[in-house]
Design a protein around this motif. Structure first.
Motif, short mmCIF file in Angstrom:
data_model
loop_
_atom_site.label_atom_id
_atom_site.label_comp_id
_atom_site.label_asym_id
_atom_site.label_seq_id
_atom_site.Cartn_x
_atom_site.Cartn_y
_atom_site.Cartn_z
N PHE A 47 35.35 41.35 24.29
CA PHE A 47 34.99 42.56 25.03
C PHE A 47 33.79 42.29 25.94
CE2 PHE A 47 36.77 46.79 23.69
CZ PHE A 47 37.94 46.27 23.17
N MET A 48 32.80 41.58 25.41
CA MET A 48 31.62 41.25 26.21
C MET A 48 31.99 40.38 27.40
SD MET A 48 28.68 40.57 23.33
CE MET A 48 28.07 41.92 22.33
N LEU A 49 32.86 39.41 27.17
CA LEU A 49 33.30 38.53 28.26
C LEU A 49 34.10 39.32 29.30
CD1 LEU A 49 34.46 35.30 26.38
CD2 LEU A 49 32.25 35.77 27.46
N GLU A 50 34.94 40.25 28.84
CA GLU A 50 35.72 41.09 29.76
C GLU A 50 34.79 41.90 30.66
OE1 GLU A 50 38.65 41.47 30.74
OE2 GLU A 50 40.14 41.13 29.19
N LEU A 51 33.73 42.42 30.08
CA LEU A 51 32.78 43.23 30.84
C LEU A 51 32.14 42.40 31.95
CD1 LEU A 51 31.77 46.17 30.63
CD2 LEU A 51 29.81 45.32 29.32
N VAL A 52 31.71 41.19 31.62
CA VAL A 52 31.11 40.30 32.61
C VAL A 52 32.13 39.91 33.68
CG1 VAL A 52 30.02 38.06 32.98
CG2 VAL A 52 29.40 39.42 30.97
N ALA A 53 33.37 39.65 33.25
CA ALA A 53 34.41 39.26 34.20
C ALA A 53 34.69 40.37 35.21
CB ALA A 53 35.70 38.91 33.44
N SER A 54 34.75 41.62 34.74
CA SER A 54 35.01 42.75 35.63
C SER A 54 33.88 42.92 36.64
CB SER A 54 35.18 44.04 34.82
OG SER A 54 36.35 44.00 34.05
N ILE A 55 32.64 42.84 36.17
CA ILE A 55 31.48 42.96 37.07
C ILE A 55 31.50 41.84 38.10
CG2 ILE A 55 28.96 42.84 37.18
CD1 ILE A 55 28.91 44.18 34.40
N ASN A 56 31.89 40.65 37.67
CA ASN A 56 31.94 39.50 38.56
C ASN A 56 32.98 39.67 39.67
OD1 ASN A 56 31.19 36.79 39.28
ND2 ASN A 56 33.10 36.08 38.37
N LEU A 57 34.13 40.31 39.34
CA LEU A 57 35.21 40.47 40.31
C LEU A 57 35.08 41.74 41.15
CD1 LEU A 57 38.27 39.47 38.08
CD2 LEU A 57 37.44 38.22 40.08
N LEU A 58 34.28 42.69 40.70
CA LEU A 58 34.23 44.02 41.32
C LEU A 58 33.96 43.99 42.84
CD1 LEU A 58 34.70 46.89 40.35
CD2 LEU A 58 32.23 47.12 40.03
N PRO A 59 32.99 43.24 43.33
CA PRO A 59 32.71 43.28 44.78
C PRO A 59 33.91 42.89 45.64
CG PRO A 59 30.90 42.23 43.61
CD PRO A 59 32.01 42.38 42.62
N SER A 60 34.73 41.97 45.18
CA SER A 60 35.84 41.48 46.00
C SER A 60 37.06 42.40 45.97
CB SER A 60 36.25 40.08 45.53
OG SER A 60 36.75 40.11 44.21
N ILE A 61 37.14 43.34 45.00
CA ILE A 61 38.33 44.18 44.89
C ILE A 61 38.04 45.66 45.12
CG2 ILE A 61 39.60 42.58 43.39
CD1 ILE A 61 37.83 45.55 41.86
N ARG A 162 46.04 45.16 40.92
CA ARG A 162 45.07 44.18 40.41
C ARG A 162 43.66 44.76 40.45
NH1 ARG A 162 41.92 40.27 43.18
NH2 ARG A 162 41.39 38.43 41.90
N ALA A 163 43.29 45.38 41.58
CA ALA A 163 41.94 45.93 41.73
C ALA A 163 41.69 47.07 40.74
CB ALA A 163 41.74 46.43 43.16
N SER A 164 42.67 47.96 40.56
CA SER A 164 42.51 49.11 39.68
C SER A 164 42.42 48.69 38.22
CB SER A 164 43.68 50.09 39.87
OG SER A 164 43.76 50.52 41.21
N ILE A 165 43.15 47.64 37.86
CA ILE A 165 43.09 47.11 36.50
C ILE A 165 41.69 46.57 36.21
CG2 ILE A 165 43.89 45.22 35.03
CD1 ILE A 165 46.69 45.69 36.25
N VAL A 166 41.12 45.84 37.16
CA VAL A 166 39.77 45.30 36.99
C VAL A 166 38.77 46.44 36.79
CG1 VAL A 166 37.88 44.07 38.13
CG2 VAL A 166 40.21 43.18 38.27
N ALA A 167 38.87 47.49 37.63
CA ALA A 167 37.96 48.63 37.52
C ALA A 167 38.14 49.36 36.20
CB ALA A 167 38.18 49.59 38.69
N PHE A 168 39.39 49.51 35.77
CA PHE A 168 39.66 50.20 34.51
C PHE A 168 39.09 49.42 33.33
CE2 PHE A 168 42.42 51.18 30.85
CZ PHE A 168 42.29 52.56 30.80
N PHE A 169 39.24 48.10 33.35
CA PHE A 169 38.69 47.28 32.27
C PHE A 169 37.18 47.43 32.16
CE2 PHE A 169 42.34 43.96 32.23
CZ PHE A 169 43.07 44.81 31.42
N LEU A 170 36.53 47.63 33.28
CA LEU A 170 35.08 47.83 33.25
C LEU A 170 34.74 49.07 32.43
CD1 LEU A 170 32.33 46.84 34.26
CD2 LEU A 170 32.67 48.19 36.32
N ALA A 171 35.54 50.13 32.60
CA ALA A 171 35.32 51.37 31.84
C ALA A 171 35.74 51.21 30.39
CB ALA A 171 36.10 52.51 32.50
#
Length: 245
Positions: A47-61, A162-171
């Motif tokens: 879960f912690m890694l997922e959170l970091v991954a989403s934050i890392n990808l957020l600007p590009s999507i 893809r973008a919406s999945i990344v944002a949803f995972f952040l939540a």
């Protein structure tokens, strides 16, 4: 030492998939790591890694996110996540692993059959999908399959999905971590395990994101589905053997 090396390799491969498709880190990492560790020992770290991954990808999507669907999805997830986390905290590893194997196999089969929707579901349907994500996210650390079905079978398109999945995972991962803390599943061992996996995760996400435009998405997803099915069968057999001991 060999066990740790295998665990890092699993996280790295799962992170490549995450960077490319926007999903797959939890599904692949937890499926693979469950061959080595009990789910309750690894889910909080992932879960912690997922959170970091989403934050890392957020600007590009950011510009591709389908914002209208995220609110009911997140509401459903918020409602159902505590039940899933309770299952993670109170059910022994073997039944959890068997449930994980069945869940992954069913989801993989549905995706492989090419399930499709003509329209994005309304508020009620989206909330129900969010609840399914929350239940599976809390119990298995895997919110992906219901969400992937939701977006990639809809007219939203690959980029928006893809973008919406990344944002949803952040939540969802923020909600999940809060519930895991409430259940006493977060401790220094969890933090240290996540920190140990972090470099492999970051490099894997970077590698996957760079290849997003250069590889056929359809071909890549087929490989992922085959890999998931194989892992799910292995975990299921392991769980059944443990239950019979």
């Amino acid at each position: 030492m060999l066990q740790l090396a295998i665990a890092v390799l699993i996280v790295f491969i799962a992170s490549i998939v995450r960077g490319f498709s926007g999903f797959g880190l939890s599904l692949l990492a937890i499926t693979g790591l469950s061959l080595i560790y009990a789910p309750a020992d690894i889910v909080p770290s992932i879960f912690m890694l997922e959170l970091v991954a989403s934050i890392n990808l957020l600007p590009s999507i950011w510009k591709d996110i389908h914002w209208r669907s995220l609110a009911p999805l997140t509401l459903g997830c918020l409602i159902a996540t505590p039940l899933g986390v309770w299952c993670l905290a109170h059910i022994s590893p073997a039944p959890m692993q068997l449930a994980l194997a069945i869940f992954v196999l069913v989801s993989t089969a549905i995706l492989g059959w090419g399930f499709s929707l003509k329209n994005i579901p309304g508020i009620a349907g989206s909330t129900a999908v969010g609840a399914a994500c929350g239940l599976s996210n809390g119990a298995f650390g895997i919110a992906g399959p219901p969400l992937i079905l939701f977006y990639f079978s809809s007219p939203a398109g690959a980029a928006a999905g893809r973008a919406s999945i990344v944002a949803f995972f952040l939540a969802t991962d923020t909600i999940g971590l809060a519930n895991q803390y409430h259940e006493g599943l977060l401790n220094w061992d969890v933090v240290m395990r996540a920190a140990f996996y972090l470099p492999a995760m970051l490099f894997g996400v970077w590698t996957g994101a760079r290849s997003f435009k250069g590889v056929s998405e359809e071909k890549f997803r087929k490989v992922v589905l085959i890999l998931l099915a194989i892992m799910a069968v292995i975990i299921g057999v392991k769980a059944v053997l443990a239950l019979n001991v």
